[in-house]
Motif scaffolding. Structure first.
Motif, PDB file in Angstrom:
ATOM      1  N   VAL A  81       0.835  -1.202   0.000  1.00  0.00           N
ATOM      2  CA  VAL A  81       0.000   0.000   0.000  1.00  0.00           C
ATOM      3  C   VAL A  81       0.873   1.256   0.000  1.00  0.00           C
ATOM      4  O   VAL A  81       0.603   2.224  -0.729  1.00  0.00           O
ATOM      5  N   ALA A  82       1.934   1.259   0.806  1.00  0.00           N
ATOM      6  CA  ALA A  82       2.823   2.425   0.881  1.00  0.00           C
ATOM      7  C   ALA A  82       3.459   2.724  -0.466  1.00  0.00           C
ATOM      8  O   ALA A  82       3.709   3.884  -0.807  1.00  0.00           O
ATOM      9  N   PRO A  88       6.138   9.573  -0.586  1.00  0.00           N
ATOM     10  CA  PRO A  88       6.800   8.385  -0.055  1.00  0.00           C
ATOM     11  C   PRO A  88       7.322   8.523   1.376  1.00  0.00           C
ATOM     12  O   PRO A  88       7.307   7.552   2.129  1.00  0.00           O
ATOM     13  N   GLY A  89       7.785   9.718   1.755  1.00  0.00           N
ATOM     14  CA  GLY A  89       8.322   9.890   3.104  1.00  0.00           C
ATOM     15  C   GLY A  89       7.288   9.621   4.181  1.00  0.00           C
ATOM     16  O   GLY A  89       7.474   8.742   5.034  1.00  0.00           O
ATOM     17  N   ARG A  93       6.911   6.219   6.866  1.00  0.00           N
ATOM     18  CA  ARG A  93       6.777   6.288   8.319  1.00  0.00           C
ATOM     19  C   ARG A  93       5.437   5.709   8.782  1.00  0.00           C
ATOM     20  O   ARG A  93       5.377   4.989   9.791  1.00  0.00           O
ATOM     21  N   ALA A  94       4.374   6.010   8.048  1.00  0.00           N
ATOM     22  CA  ALA A  94       3.061   5.493   8.420  1.00  0.00           C
ATOM     23  C   ALA A  94       3.029   3.967   8.353  1.00  0.00           C
ATOM     24  O   ALA A  94       2.413   3.310   9.199  1.00  0.00           O
ATOM     25  N   LEU A 178       9.395   4.551  19.208  1.00  0.00           N
ATOM     26  CA  LEU A 178       9.301   4.524  17.757  1.00  0.00           C
ATOM     27  C   LEU A 178       9.552   5.907  17.163  1.00  0.00           C
ATOM     28  O   LEU A 178      10.238   6.034  16.133  1.00  0.00           O
ATOM     29  N   ALA A 179       9.027   6.949  17.788  1.00  0.00           N
ATOM     30  CA  ALA A 179       9.247   8.307  17.293  1.00  0.00           C
ATOM     31  C   ALA A 179      10.734   8.656  17.315  1.00  0.00           C
ATOM     32  O   ALA A 179      11.257   9.293  16.384  1.00  0.00           O
ATOM     33  N   LEU A 180      11.410   8.228  18.364  1.00  0.00           N
ATOM     34  CA  LEU A 180      12.843   8.494  18.476  1.00  0.00           C
ATOM     35  C   LEU A 180      13.613   7.789  17.360  1.00  0.00           C
ATOM     36  O   LEU A 180      14.514   8.360  16.740  1.00  0.00           O
TER      37      LEU A 180
END
Length: 219
Positions: A81-82, A88-89, A93-94, A178-180
């Motif tokens: 799907v991505a 793309p960026g 991440r999503a 995960l954010a880090l």
């Protein structure tokens, strides 16, 4: 070469048993025991327990096979799907965030796989599929650091799963970790060392040069 009836039967049994194990793990509550009785899995799959031992060698092999099926079912489609996204960026991440959420939704299996060393970089990387193409597109768009490789994405998933714990009911600690890790994909900063075993200056091959066949789910 045509597959022999015996090999085809073994392949079908592996798939059936692996999916039976995944279903059994999915029914276990978070924070509870993670050991499955092989006899129960065999009965669910409609085979004898001797077949489970012969094909998987015991509980460790069965856990790894169930985790492989989970990756094939949940992570591979997200990558596909991505790959269709126009940005793309953010899509990259999503996809990683959603992959983590889908995996931790099976806490008993994740705990069992982690305890038995079944969550390894090679296994996860082999199931990232089209995320290689998304990574390359995001790099060309200047949205991801140019020295990141597909294995880095696998490492982000593995490290995030390593921090998951049952007391993090709202997922705050997981989201923080995960954010880090995702922040490390942003352009700029210190250049990364060359990955082990990669010739100096070599990068991931272009996505067009790679096969896109889905890994065997229960191999």
């Amino acid at each position: 070469m045509r597959e022999t009836p015996r090999r085809a039967d073994a392949r079908r049994n592996r798939e059936r048993i692996s999916r039976a194990a995944l279903a059994a793990f999915s029914e276990l509550p978070a924070g509870g025991p993670t050991d499955l009785r092989l006899e129960d899995v065999a009965a669910r799959a409609g085979v004898g327990v001797a077949t489970v031992y012969r094909l998987f060698g015991g509980r460790g092999g069965l856990v790894r096979a169930a985790f492989r099926v989970l990756l094939a079912d949940e992570v591979w489609p997200l990558a596909a799907v991505a790959a269709t996204a126009s940005n793309p960026g953010p899509a990259l991440r999503a996809a990683i965030v959603e992959a983590v959420e889908r995996l931790v939704a099976r806490p008993a299996l994740v705990h069992a796989a982690r305890d038995r060393g079944a969550i390894d970089l090679d296994l996860v990387e082999n199931h990232l599929g089209d995320l290689r193409a998304v990574l390359v597109a995001a790099q060309h768009a200047g949205e991801v650091r140019p020295d990141a490789v597909l294995r880095d994405l696998a490492a982000i998933l593995v490290m995030t799963l390593a921090t998951a714990h049952d007391q993090d009911g709202a997922g705050v600690d997981r989201a923080r970790s995960l954010a880090l890790l995702l922040d490390g994909l942003r352009p700029g900063g210190t250049a990364l060392p060359t990955p082990e075993g990669t010739p100096q200056g070599a990068a991931d091959p272009p996505a067009s040069a790679l096969g896109t066949g889905r890994p065997g789910q229960a191999g």
